[in-house]
Scaffold this motif. Structure first.
Motif, short mmCIF file in Angstrom:
data_model
loop_
_atom_site.label_atom_id
_atom_site.label_comp_id
_atom_site.label_asym_id
_atom_site.label_seq_id
_atom_site.Cartn_x
_atom_site.Cartn_y
_atom_site.Cartn_z
N ALA A 125 0.92 -1.29 0.13
CA ALA A 125 -0.01 0.01 -0.06
C ALA A 125 0.79 1.25 -0.02
O ALA A 125 0.44 2.24 -0.35
CB ALA A 125 -0.95 -0.08 1.29
N GLY A 126 2.05 1.08 0.41
CA GLY A 126 3.00 2.26 0.65
C GLY A 126 4.09 2.58 -0.64
O GLY A 126 4.54 3.57 -0.71
N ILE A 127 3.98 1.55 -1.55
CA ILE A 127 4.73 1.62 -2.90
C ILE A 127 4.17 2.69 -3.78
O ILE A 127 3.00 2.89 -4.08
CB ILE A 127 4.96 0.10 -3.38
CG1 ILE A 127 5.66 -0.62 -2.70
CG2 ILE A 127 5.66 0.30 -4.86
CD1 ILE A 127 6.12 -1.92 -2.97
N PRO A 128 4.77 3.70 -4.35
CA PRO A 128 4.56 4.74 -5.19
C PRO A 128 3.90 4.07 -6.42
O PRO A 128 4.28 2.99 -7.13
CB PRO A 128 5.88 5.45 -5.51
CG PRO A 128 6.83 5.11 -4.51
CD PRO A 128 6.49 3.86 -3.90
N ALA A 129 2.83 5.01 -6.92
CA ALA A 129 2.23 4.39 -8.01
C ALA A 129 3.09 3.99 -9.23
O ALA A 129 2.99 3.24 -10.06
CB ALA A 129 1.15 5.31 -8.44
N ILE A 130 4.10 4.88 -9.51
CA ILE A 130 5.05 4.69 -10.64
C ILE A 130 5.89 3.49 -10.63
O ILE A 130 5.96 2.97 -11.79
CB ILE A 130 5.81 5.84 -10.73
CG1 ILE A 130 6.58 6.06 -12.27
CG2 ILE A 130 7.18 5.87 -9.72
CD1 ILE A 130 6.53 7.43 -12.81
N ILE A 131 6.31 2.83 -9.52
CA ILE A 131 6.90 1.52 -9.27
C ILE A 131 5.77 0.47 -9.87
O ILE A 131 6.27 -0.43 -10.64
CB ILE A 131 7.02 1.34 -7.95
CG1 ILE A 131 8.11 2.34 -7.27
CG2 ILE A 131 7.74 0.01 -7.82
CD1 ILE A 131 9.32 2.51 -7.99
N TYR A 132 4.39 0.77 -9.64
CA TYR A 132 3.43 -0.23 -10.30
C TYR A 132 3.60 -0.15 -11.75
O TYR A 132 3.34 -1.25 -12.40
CB TYR A 132 2.17 -0.07 -9.48
CG TYR A 132 1.88 -0.58 -8.34
CD1 TYR A 132 1.56 -1.85 -8.03
CD2 TYR A 132 1.99 0.17 -7.18
CE1 TYR A 132 1.53 -2.42 -6.55
CE2 TYR A 132 1.90 -0.37 -5.84
CZ TYR A 132 1.84 -1.54 -5.75
OH TYR A 132 1.37 -2.14 -4.46
N SER B 218 7.32 9.05 2.73
CA SER B 218 7.57 8.26 1.74
C SER B 218 6.59 8.20 0.39
O SER B 218 7.11 8.42 -0.79
CB SER B 218 7.56 7.03 2.32
OG SER B 218 6.65 5.98 1.36
N ARG B 219 5.43 8.84 0.64
CA ARG B 219 4.59 9.34 -0.19
C ARG B 219 4.81 10.25 -1.02
O ARG B 219 4.75 10.47 -2.21
CB ARG B 219 2.97 9.61 0.46
CG ARG B 219 1.96 9.76 -0.45
CD ARG B 219 0.86 9.58 0.12
NE ARG B 219 0.36 8.02 0.31
CZ ARG B 219 -0.62 7.26 0.54
NH1 ARG B 219 -1.80 8.17 0.65
NH2 ARG B 219 -0.77 6.28 0.52
N ALA B 220 5.52 11.40 -0.36
CA ALA B 220 5.86 12.64 -1.05
C ALA B 220 7.09 12.11 -2.07
O ALA B 220 7.02 13.05 -3.25
CB ALA B 220 6.44 13.69 0.00
N ILE B 221 8.15 11.34 -1.65
CA ILE B 221 9.13 11.24 -2.59
C ILE B 221 8.62 10.35 -3.77
O ILE B 221 9.33 10.29 -4.92
CB ILE B 221 10.19 10.61 -2.06
CG1 ILE B 221 10.06 9.25 -1.57
CG2 ILE B 221 10.90 11.38 -1.13
CD1 ILE B 221 11.42 8.57 -0.69
N GLY B 222 7.49 9.51 -3.66
CA GLY B 222 6.89 8.88 -4.71
C GLY B 222 5.97 9.49 -5.56
O GLY B 222 5.68 9.18 -6.68
N GLU B 223 5.59 10.74 -5.32
CA GLU B 223 4.54 11.49 -6.07
C GLU B 223 5.06 11.78 -7.28
O GLU B 223 6.20 12.37 -7.50
CB GLU B 223 4.16 12.76 -5.09
CG GLU B 223 3.27 13.72 -5.90
CD GLU B 223 2.23 12.92 -6.85
OE1 GLU B 223 1.53 12.06 -6.42
OE2 GLU B 223 1.76 13.57 -8.02
#
Lengths: 298, 303
Positions: A125-132, B218-223
């Motif tokens: 749930a915490g993995i960034p969307a772009i990794i998906y 962690s959410r901020a760096i993946g945005e």
């Protein structure tokens, strides 16, 4: 003599108390300023969007394909693509999500596998969307040879929204009271018959609510679909799941990153349509949740 | 005879169903493995051609140019710059809102405000990007004339409001979960409500609040889309928030939209960058989840 030694103490207590009250007021003031600021940012986003884009929405805009000329361009392929991807995503994610939740809530013992899956879900749930998106590019587009298609996009979004769907479905299953299971089992039903005929129907509204919310999150997200190669200029409607496609957020991104102001208006209009779709989905979810609560009172 | 047949069928059905359910539960484990493998394979291909030491120490990132440099540093720096600006705003805001909602607000205000804040989390990130590029940046340029059209400041500010719901609601949950006995003990000793909140409740919840901030970071760096739209496409090793930069996520988008042939070194760079991003978020997530779980267990023990 005694009075004089007490006096300064009283003085400091009163002084402290007064400072205390001021500190409390200061904190409440800061909290309210923060809240007001947050709400005004929300309002600023919406008013900027509607001021720019509302007048651009018309029948021509909804039924035209993208074009080099901003006033001729439209979002026909984008909104059809969004709906197509969404339906396909739901068709893939819902059975998998419900299956996983039913397994974890009703069938699994508290063993290492259940713990591993749980740990995994909270991490996913915490993995960034772009990794998906990168996962989808490698696994679905390349290894499964789906190409840059609606199907590959839907698989990617389904995998991305699974953790949320599983968590919501588990909560819905947990809310079904145990006597219902016990009654069915006592009448000789097998475990699966109990789940299929009694537990699942009762949990379904809750499961659907969670799923719809997860899907509305997923279709607003452009990043994973950009990575798997959804196009920004699609002048046709996808006919089969293996056709290439575009979606509303990607179309809006494409227009926003152009210099001309007319394209920015198009982007705003496309985003309004996207917001309207998200609002519709959220309303359905809230409606389902309210119905679900009523059913429990009976 | 017939009854026996149907019982046998039910028995078989039961077995098949359990296998199917088990399979769907396994999908989450398979997903994690697939992420590790799919990023890993291409990243290994990348590191065969570009040694890890160059990747970590070179100070320029120009894989798409004639003279190729593969230093991840500018992208990491850009990512942390934007996320850092966001956290400077989002952490105090989030803690204020969480403390107010959990300790001071009436049930009615709580019920009204929580969904309003949640709405911020539901807004598509392209819309945040639109707002940052076409509203916040022009607005800031009136005060800071040297601000370039693409910069780290404007998306950083907007990103703060995007991660605010995460930090506020996770912190609020944990502050709300602080056992009542701690509040009562503090009040019984004569502390005021404010003293109780800041000297008893918040310290008790502190590791949970730190966890919320880590998960928000962690959410901020993946945005992705917000920073791609508003921060620019120039890998720039700078801490100046007024200049255009490029984040790791924005680089992946840039390459994905271009015509980079599959299997080339340029194509593999996005997996190397993706792997770096994945590992970074994983560290913050695991640490955040660990702190949170541990505190929740402590609270449960205290009742």
């Amino acid at each position: 003599m005694e009075i004089e030694t007490v006096k300064p103490e009283i003085k400091t207590t009163v002084h402290r108390r007064r400072r205390e009250i001021w500190m409390e007021r200061l904190f409440l003031f800061a909290a309210w300023v923060t809240l007001l600021l947050t709400i005004s940012v929300l309002l600023a986003i919406l008013s900027k969007l509607f001021a720019d884009g509302l007048t651009r929405i018309n029948w021509q805009f909804l039924t035209s394909f993208p074009s080099r000329r901003p006033e001729m361009a439209g979002i026909f392929s984008a909104w059809v693509g969004t709906l197509y991807v969404m339906v396909l995503t739901a068709a893939i994610a819902l059975p998998l999500g419900i299956g996983a939740a039913v397994y974890l809530e009703e069938f699994s013992h508290r063993n290492w596998f259940a713990r591993l899956v749980e740990l995994n879900i909270s991490n996913l749930a915490g993995i960034p969307a772009i990794i998906y998106g990168l996962l989808g590019l490698q696994v679905f587009v390349r290894w499964f040879r789906m190409g840059e298609s609606v199907l590959a996009g839907a698989c990617t979004l389904a995998i991305m929204s699974l953790p949320v769907i599983i968590v919501a479905s588990r909560e819905a299953l947990r809310a079904v009271p145990n006597p219902i299971r016990e009654a069915a089992l006592a009448l000789g039903a097998t475990k699966w018959q109990t789940v299929r005929d009694h537990v699942l129907p009762l949990a379904l509204p809750g499961i659907l609510t969670g799923t719809i919310l997860a899907l509305s999150r997923a279709i607003g997200e452009a990043a994973p679909l950009v990575t798997i190669g959804a196009l920004t200029f699609v002048a046709f409607l996808p006919k089969s799941p293996l056709d290439s496609f575009t979606v509303l957020p990607i179309q809006a991104y494409n227009w926003v990153s152009r210099p001309q102001h007319e394209f920015h208006r198009n982007a705003a209009a496309a985003l309004i349509v996207l917001l309207a779709l998200l609002l519709l989905m959220n309303s359905i979810a809230i409606y389902l949740r309210n119905r679900y609560q009523q059913r429990w009172r009976i | 005879m017939k009854a026996e047949k149907s019982t046998r069928w039910a028995h078989w059905q039961e077995k098949i169903v359990v296998v199917l359910l088990f399979a769907s539960a396994s999908v989450s484990v398979i997903t994690t493995l697939a992420i590790a493998i799919s990023l890993g394979i291409e990243a290994i291909g990348f590191f065969r051609e570009v040694p890890l030491i160059r990747f970590l120490t070179e100070r320029e990132w120009t894989p798409l140019f004639e003279i190729k440099k593969f230093g991840i540093l500018p992208l990491v720096c850009g990512t942390f710059l934007v996320a850092g600006i966001a956290m400077i705003l989002a952490v105090p805001f989030g803690i204020f809102i969480a403390t107010y909602l959990a300790e001071y607000a009436s049930e009615r205000i709580r019920r009204f405000l929580k969904p309003v804040i949640e709405v911020l989390a539901g807004i598509p990130s392209v819309l945040y990007g639109y707002f940052a590029l076409l509203f916040v940046t022009p607005l800031l340029q009136k005060f800071i004339p040297s601000l370039s059209g693409f910069n780290a400041l404007s998306p950083g500010i907007v990103l703060a409001f995007m991660v605010l719901p995460t930090i506020a609601s996770l912190s609020e949950d944990i502050i709300y979960a602080v056992p009542q006995s701690i509040r009562e003990a503090s009040l019984a000793l004569g502390a005021t409500k404010l003293q109780t909140t800041f000297r008893a409740v918040l310290p008790a919840a502190s590791s949970g609040i730190i966890a919320a901030c880590l998960l928000g970071f962690s959410r901020a760096i993946g945005e992705t889309m917000l920073v791609t739209i508003a921060a620019g496409q120039q890998p720039n090793l700078t801490l100046n928030p007024l200049e255009p930069i490029q984040t790791m996520t924005a680089y992946i988008v840039q390459v994905s939209l271009g015509d980079v042939p599959h299997g080339s070194l340029e194509y593999r760079t996005i997996f190397a960058v993706g792997l770096t991003l994945f590992l970074l978020t994983l560290v913050f997530n695991i640490f955040g989840l660990f702190l949170r779980e541990r505190l929740i267990r402590t609270f449960q023990r205290l009742g």
